[in-house]
Write a protein that holds these residues in place. Structure first.
Motif, mmCIF file in Angstrom:
data_model
loop_
_atom_site.group_PDB
_atom_site.id
_atom_site.type_symbol
_atom_site.label_atom_id
_atom_site.label_comp_id
_atom_site.label_asym_id
_atom_site.label_seq_id
_atom_site.Cartn_x
_atom_site.Cartn_y
_atom_site.Cartn_z
ATOM 1 N N ARG A 178 75.909 82.293 -25.577
ATOM 2 C CA ARG A 178 76.302 82.515 -24.177
ATOM 3 C C ARG A 178 75.589 83.702 -23.535
ATOM 4 N N ARG A 179 75.193 84.695 -24.328
ATOM 5 C CA ARG A 179 74.474 85.854 -23.782
ATOM 6 C C ARG A 179 73.110 85.464 -23.223
ATOM 7 N N ASP A 180 72.600 84.332 -23.658
ATOM 8 C CA ASP A 180 71.245 83.911 -23.292
ATOM 9 C C ASP A 180 71.253 82.745 -22.306
ATOM 10 N N GLU A 181 72.408 82.465 -21.721
ATOM 11 C CA GLU A 181 72.558 81.264 -20.898
ATOM 12 C C GLU A 181 71.610 81.231 -19.712
ATOM 13 N N TRP A 182 71.369 82.351 -19.063
ATOM 14 C CA TRP A 182 70.467 82.327 -17.906
ATOM 15 C C TRP A 182 69.089 81.832 -18.336
ATOM 16 N N GLU A 183 68.559 82.410 -19.414
ATOM 17 C CA GLU A 183 67.211 82.046 -19.846
ATOM 18 C C GLU A 183 67.160 80.625 -20.410
ATOM 19 N N THR A 184 68.155 80.246 -21.199
ATOM 20 C CA THR A 184 68.142 78.884 -21.756
ATOM 21 C C THR A 184 68.285 77.846 -20.649
ATOM 22 N N SER A 185 69.086 78.129 -19.632
ATOM 23 C CA SER A 185 69.215 77.155 -18.537
ATOM 24 C C SER A 185 67.922 77.064 -17.735
ATOM 25 N N TRP A 186 67.201 78.189 -17.601
ATOM 26 C CA TRP A 186 65.913 78.163 -16.908
ATOM 27 C C TRP A 186 64.968 77.196 -17.616
ATOM 28 N N TYR A 187 64.860 77.322 -18.941
ATOM 29 C CA TYR A 187 63.992 76.420 -19.705
ATOM 30 C C TYR A 187 64.525 74.989 -19.690
ATOM 31 N N ARG A 188 65.827 74.814 -19.805
ATOM 32 C CA ARG A 188 66.421 73.473 -19.824
ATOM 33 C C ARG A 188 66.068 72.697 -18.563
ATOM 34 N N GLU A 189 65.993 73.397 -17.422
ATOM 35 C CA GLU A 189 65.664 72.750 -16.150
ATOM 36 C C GLU A 189 64.178 72.416 -16.020
ATOM 37 N N ARG A 190 63.324 73.012 -16.847
ATOM 38 C CA ARG A 190 61.890 72.884 -16.643
ATOM 39 C C ARG A 190 61.118 72.197 -17.768
ATOM 40 N N LEU A 191 61.591 72.256 -18.985
ATOM 41 C CA LEU A 191 60.848 71.663 -20.097
ATOM 42 C C LEU A 191 60.931 70.146 -20.093
ATOM 43 N N ARG A 192 59.854 69.511 -20.472
ATOM 44 C CA ARG A 192 59.836 68.068 -20.629
ATOM 45 C C ARG A 192 60.787 67.662 -21.759
ATOM 46 N N ASP A 193 60.851 68.471 -22.826
ATOM 47 C CA ASP A 193 61.736 68.212 -23.963
ATOM 48 C C ASP A 193 62.675 69.407 -24.150
#
Length: 145
Positions: free
Chosen positions: A22-37
């Motif tokens: 949960r501490r990394d949610e901002w960064e993980t959501s950024w990648y989740r919205e942009r990565l093909r996989d």
């Protein structure tokens, strides 16, 4: 990765390698919205250097390389040491900025395409979706990036 592992200490600063949480949610959501996989995020790790966590997303599928940039020279050493030999992070290497106060880079995988201004090729190299690449190029054209 389920267990936390202490990677090492430098100058008394603890270094932990852990799964994103949960501490990394901002960064993980950024990648989740942009990565093909976006499943690559689950194979990634967070390298925590002191109180700062750096999300490292591995290569795989269309993602042929990755990098983390930081102005903290000690963090660069810690990141390189923590990622070297870890599955999904081949050829870990450092690129020092010519200016000591600017961002330095820890990179892994293949070398990116040579043309710095070919945003389509670089986006594909880093495994971003077509939609994310189009949005980035449109932001550049508007001068908002």
């Amino acid at each position: 990765m389920t267990a936390r592992t202490r990677a090492k200490q430098r100058a008394g600063v603890p270094v932990d390698v852990r799964a994103a949480d949960r501490r990394d949610e901002w960064e993980t959501s950024w990648y989740r919205e942009r990565l093909r996989d976006p499943a690559l995020i689950d194979a990634g790790v967070v390298v925590a250097v002191g109180r700062v966590g750096y999300l490292a997303v591995p290569v795989g599928g269309t993602r042929r390389g990755g990098y983390i940039s930081t102005g903290d020279r000690m963090a660069v050493d810690c990141l390189r040491d923590a990622l070297t030999g870890r599955p999904g992070f081949p050829r870990v290497r450092m690129r020092w900025s010519k200016c000591r106060s600017a961002c330095h880079v820890v990179a892994w995988g293949e070398d990116p395409p040579g043309a710095e201004d070919d945003d389509q090729a670089r986006g594909e190299f880093y495994g971003y979706s077509e939609q994310a690449i189009r949005a980035f190029v449109a932001e550049l054209a508007r001068g908002t990036n």
